[in-house]
Scaffold this motif. Sequence first.
Motif, PDB file in Angstrom:
ATOM      1  N   ILE A 178       0.993   5.821   5.525  1.00 49.43           N
ATOM      2  CA  ILE A 178       0.122   4.743   5.048  1.00 49.43           C
ATOM      3  C   ILE A 178       0.657   3.387   5.496  1.00 49.43           C
ATOM      4  O   ILE A 178      -0.119   2.498   5.852  1.00 49.43           O
ATOM      5  CB  ILE A 178      -0.043   4.809   3.516  1.00 49.43           C
ATOM      6  CG1 ILE A 178      -0.905   6.015   3.140  1.00 49.43           C
ATOM      7  CG2 ILE A 178      -0.617   3.529   2.951  1.00 49.43           C
ATOM      8  CD1 ILE A 178      -2.331   5.953   3.664  1.00 49.43           C
ATOM      9  N   TYR A 179       1.968   3.209   5.493  1.00 45.63           N
ATOM     10  CA  TYR A 179       2.527   1.925   5.933  1.00 45.63           C
ATOM     11  C   TYR A 179       2.085   1.612   7.365  1.00 45.63           C
ATOM     12  O   TYR A 179       1.550   0.539   7.643  1.00 45.63           O
ATOM     13  CB  TYR A 179       4.058   1.917   5.843  1.00 45.63           C
ATOM     14  CG  TYR A 179       4.636   0.674   6.470  1.00 45.63           C
ATOM     15  CD1 TYR A 179       4.634  -0.523   5.780  1.00 45.63           C
ATOM     16  CD2 TYR A 179       5.111   0.680   7.771  1.00 45.63           C
ATOM     17  CE1 TYR A 179       5.119  -1.690   6.352  1.00 45.63           C
ATOM     18  CE2 TYR A 179       5.600  -0.470   8.362  1.00 45.63           C
ATOM     19  CZ  TYR A 179       5.601  -1.658   7.642  1.00 45.63           C
ATOM     20  OH  TYR A 179       6.076  -2.806   8.227  1.00 45.63           O
ATOM     21  N   PHE A 180       2.319   2.549   8.278  1.00 43.81           N
ATOM     22  CA  PHE A 180       1.984   2.291   9.684  1.00 43.81           C
ATOM     23  C   PHE A 180       0.472   2.212   9.895  1.00 43.81           C
ATOM     24  O   PHE A 180       0.004   1.376  10.669  1.00 43.81           O
ATOM     25  CB  PHE A 180       2.628   3.339  10.588  1.00 43.81           C
ATOM     26  CG  PHE A 180       4.116   3.166  10.692  1.00 43.81           C
ATOM     27  CD1 PHE A 180       4.655   2.074  11.350  1.00 43.81           C
ATOM     28  CD2 PHE A 180       4.971   4.078  10.119  1.00 43.81           C
ATOM     29  CE1 PHE A 180       6.028   1.891  11.442  1.00 43.81           C
ATOM     30  CE2 PHE A 180       6.348   3.919  10.202  1.00 43.81           C
ATOM     31  CZ  PHE A 180       6.877   2.818  10.864  1.00 43.81           C
ATOM     32  N   PHE A 222       8.401  15.235  -1.675  1.00 41.74           N
ATOM     33  CA  PHE A 222       8.028  15.868  -0.415  1.00 41.74           C
ATOM     34  C   PHE A 222       6.647  15.422   0.066  1.00 41.74           C
ATOM     35  O   PHE A 222       6.357  15.477   1.253  1.00 41.74           O
ATOM     36  CB  PHE A 222       8.062  17.397  -0.536  1.00 41.74           C
ATOM     37  CG  PHE A 222       9.451  17.960  -0.606  1.00 41.74           C
ATOM     38  CD1 PHE A 222      10.194  18.161   0.546  1.00 41.74           C
ATOM     39  CD2 PHE A 222      10.011  18.282  -1.828  1.00 41.74           C
ATOM     40  CE1 PHE A 222      11.476  18.677   0.479  1.00 41.74           C
ATOM     41  CE2 PHE A 222      11.291  18.806  -1.910  1.00 41.74           C
ATOM     42  CZ  PHE A 222      12.027  19.003  -0.746  1.00 41.74           C
ATOM     43  N   LEU A 223       5.789  15.017  -0.849  1.00 46.64           N
ATOM     44  CA  LEU A 223       4.469  14.494  -0.477  1.00 46.64           C
ATOM     45  C   LEU A 223       4.456  12.970  -0.466  1.00 46.64           C
ATOM     46  O   LEU A 223       3.804  12.354   0.375  1.00 46.64           O
ATOM     47  CB  LEU A 223       3.404  15.001  -1.452  1.00 46.64           C
ATOM     48  CG  LEU A 223       3.119  16.494  -1.429  1.00 46.64           C
ATOM     49  CD1 LEU A 223       2.138  16.857  -2.526  1.00 46.64           C
ATOM     50  CD2 LEU A 223       2.593  16.918  -0.078  1.00 46.64           C
ATOM     51  N   ALA A 224       5.166  12.359  -1.405  1.00 57.46           N
ATOM     52  CA  ALA A 224       5.104  10.909  -1.572  1.00 57.46           C
ATOM     53  C   ALA A 224       5.754  10.155  -0.414  1.00 57.46           C
ATOM     54  O   ALA A 224       5.186   9.176   0.087  1.00 57.46           O
ATOM     55  CB  ALA A 224       5.761  10.505  -2.892  1.00 57.46           C
ATOM     56  N   VAL A 225       6.906  10.579   0.019  1.00 55.56           N
ATOM     57  CA  VAL A 225       7.628   9.848   1.075  1.00 55.56           C
ATOM     58  C   VAL A 225       6.881   9.905   2.411  1.00 55.56           C
ATOM     59  O   VAL A 225       6.627   8.855   3.014  1.00 55.56           O
ATOM     60  CB  VAL A 225       9.096  10.338   1.196  1.00 55.56           C
ATOM     61  CG1 VAL A 225       9.777   9.744   2.410  1.00 55.56           C
ATOM     62  CG2 VAL A 225       9.867   9.996  -0.073  1.00 55.56           C
ATOM     63  N   PRO A 226       6.499  11.097   2.910  1.00 54.75           N
ATOM     64  CA  PRO A 226       5.756  11.098   4.179  1.00 54.75           C
ATOM     65  C   PRO A 226       4.418  10.372   4.082  1.00 54.75           C
ATOM     66  O   PRO A 226       4.018   9.671   5.019  1.00 54.75           O
ATOM     67  CB  PRO A 226       5.540  12.584   4.492  1.00 54.75           C
ATOM     68  CG  PRO A 226       6.489  13.319   3.647  1.00 54.75           C
ATOM     69  CD  PRO A 226       6.795  12.450   2.474  1.00 54.75           C
ATOM     70  N   SER A 227       3.726  10.511   2.953  1.00 55.37           N
ATOM     71  CA  SER A 227       2.442   9.821   2.777  1.00 55.37           C
ATOM     72  C   SER A 227       2.628   8.315   2.801  1.00 55.37           C
ATOM     73  O   SER A 227       1.835   7.590   3.411  1.00 55.37           O
ATOM     74  CB  SER A 227       1.782  10.232   1.468  1.00 55.37           C
ATOM     75  OG  SER A 227       1.474  11.603   1.485  1.00 55.37           O
ATOM     76  N   SER A 275       0.831  -1.205   0.000  1.00 56.91           N
ATOM     77  CA  SER A 275       0.000   0.000   0.000  1.00 56.91           C
ATOM     78  C   SER A 275       0.866   1.256   0.000  1.00 56.91           C
ATOM     79  O   SER A 275       0.572   2.229  -0.701  1.00 56.91           O
ATOM     80  CB  SER A 275      -0.920   0.011   1.214  1.00 56.91           C
ATOM     81  OG  SER A 275      -1.803  -1.071   1.182  1.00 56.91           O
ATOM     82  N   ALA A 276       1.928   1.243   0.790  1.00 54.86           N
ATOM     83  CA  ALA A 276       2.832   2.396   0.845  1.00 54.86           C
ATOM     84  C   ALA A 276       3.500   2.640  -0.506  1.00 54.86           C
ATOM     85  O   ALA A 276       3.629   3.788  -0.945  1.00 54.86           O
ATOM     86  CB  ALA A 276       3.887   2.174   1.934  1.00 54.86           C
ATOM     87  N   ILE A 277       3.895   1.580  -1.172  1.00 46.89           N
ATOM     88  CA  ILE A 277       4.499   1.719  -2.502  1.00 46.89           C
ATOM     89  C   ILE A 277       3.490   2.318  -3.481  1.00 46.89           C
ATOM     90  O   ILE A 277       3.818   3.207  -4.267  1.00 46.89           O
ATOM     91  CB  ILE A 277       5.037   0.360  -3.002  1.00 46.89           C
ATOM     92  CG1 ILE A 277       6.294  -0.022  -2.217  1.00 46.89           C
ATOM     93  CG2 ILE A 277       5.326   0.387  -4.500  1.00 46.89           C
ATOM     94  CD1 ILE A 277       6.779  -1.429  -2.461  1.00 46.89           C
ATOM     95  N   GLY A 278       2.258   1.839  -3.433  1.00 49.70           N
ATOM     96  CA  GLY A 278       1.225   2.382  -4.317  1.00 49.70           C
ATOM     97  C   GLY A 278       0.961   3.853  -4.071  1.00 49.70           C
ATOM     98  O   GLY A 278       0.843   4.647  -5.005  1.00 49.70           O
ATOM     99  N   ILE A 279       0.883   4.247  -2.802  1.00 47.62           N
ATOM    100  CA  ILE A 279       0.668   5.663  -2.468  1.00 47.62           C
ATOM    101  C   ILE A 279       1.855   6.491  -2.939  1.00 47.62           C
ATOM    102  O   ILE A 279       1.680   7.580  -3.486  1.00 47.62           O
ATOM    103  CB  ILE A 279       0.435   5.827  -0.950  1.00 47.62           C
ATOM    104  CG1 ILE A 279      -0.923   5.240  -0.556  1.00 47.62           C
ATOM    105  CG2 ILE A 279       0.535   7.276  -0.520  1.00 47.62           C
ATOM    106  CD1 ILE A 279      -2.136   5.932  -1.146  1.00 47.62           C
ATOM    107  N   PHE A 280       3.061   5.974  -2.762  1.00 45.06           N
ATOM    108  CA  PHE A 280       4.255   6.693  -3.211  1.00 45.06           C
ATOM    109  C   PHE A 280       4.181   6.986  -4.708  1.00 45.06           C
ATOM    110  O   PHE A 280       4.337   8.127  -5.135  1.00 45.06           O
ATOM    111  CB  PHE A 280       5.517   5.885  -2.889  1.00 45.06           C
ATOM    112  CG  PHE A 280       6.768   6.507  -3.427  1.00 45.06           C
ATOM    113  CD1 PHE A 280       7.425   7.480  -2.707  1.00 45.06           C
ATOM    114  CD2 PHE A 280       7.283   6.126  -4.659  1.00 45.06           C
ATOM    115  CE1 PHE A 280       8.578   8.087  -3.200  1.00 45.06           C
ATOM    116  CE2 PHE A 280       8.431   6.709  -5.163  1.00 45.06           C
ATOM    117  CZ  PHE A 280       9.078   7.688  -4.430  1.00 45.06           C
ATOM    118  N   PHE A 281       3.940   5.956  -5.518  1.00 48.11           N
ATOM    119  CA  PHE A 281       3.929   6.157  -6.966  1.00 48.11           C
ATOM    120  C   PHE A 281       2.721   6.966  -7.429  1.00 48.11           C
ATOM    121  O   PHE A 281       2.761   7.589  -8.477  1.00 48.11           O
ATOM    122  CB  PHE A 281       4.007   4.823  -7.708  1.00 48.11           C
ATOM    123  CG  PHE A 281       5.401   4.297  -7.791  1.00 48.11           C
ATOM    124  CD1 PHE A 281       6.334   4.886  -8.623  1.00 48.11           C
ATOM    125  CD2 PHE A 281       5.802   3.230  -7.012  1.00 48.11           C
ATOM    126  CE1 PHE A 281       7.640   4.415  -8.687  1.00 48.11           C
ATOM    127  CE2 PHE A 281       7.089   2.751  -7.066  1.00 48.11           C
ATOM    128  CZ  PHE A 281       8.019   3.351  -7.906  1.00 48.11           C
TER     129      PHE A 281
END
Length: 178
Positions: free
Chosen positions: A160-162, A151-156, A48-54
């Motif tokens: 999302i991971y946690f 700046f948005l992708a990494v924190p998001s 999920s975190a990877i998907g949100i990042f991309f």
Amino acid sequence: MHESQQVPEPVYESRLPGPLARSKRWLAAHHMTLMTIADTPHSIAFGSAIGIFFGFTPLYPLKTLLSIAAAWVCRCNKIAAAIAVTLHDVGIWAMPAIYIAEYQLGCWSLHRPAAHRVRFRQFGLHDYLNWHVFSRDVWPTFWPAFVGSLFLAVPSAIIIYFLMRMLVSRARTPQKIA
């Protein structure tokens, strides 16, 4: 009451406007899909975190393929990555504003002046094969947008991971009946 006279279940209508009601239904359906995937909470959360990042990157035509490929390389859940990257399509109406903000943030962080107006022109097949067109027309806009998206992708992705790990773990914990 006879068995043939069963009371029908009430149908609840959403009080939200049409687009928001559809988004809510989509989120509820995919939330349940993520909760029932037969994989570890870490794998689902990482996918999920990877998907949100991309989803935040300006690689719009490739975002689903890249998220699935990254999930495969990281050995985490590819379905979760595909669902999470699609989440950005639900909020597609907000993405132009997010992309502009990412571009401006990228220009600021790279110490470049942001263009007041980005000019797009039609590209022919020959233009896609010509490196000079890419370096002259695409790269000056893409690079600041990509840097700004981080700046948005990494924190998001971290949030999302946690969040997903907690939600999946909680959904799988047996409930005690008091």
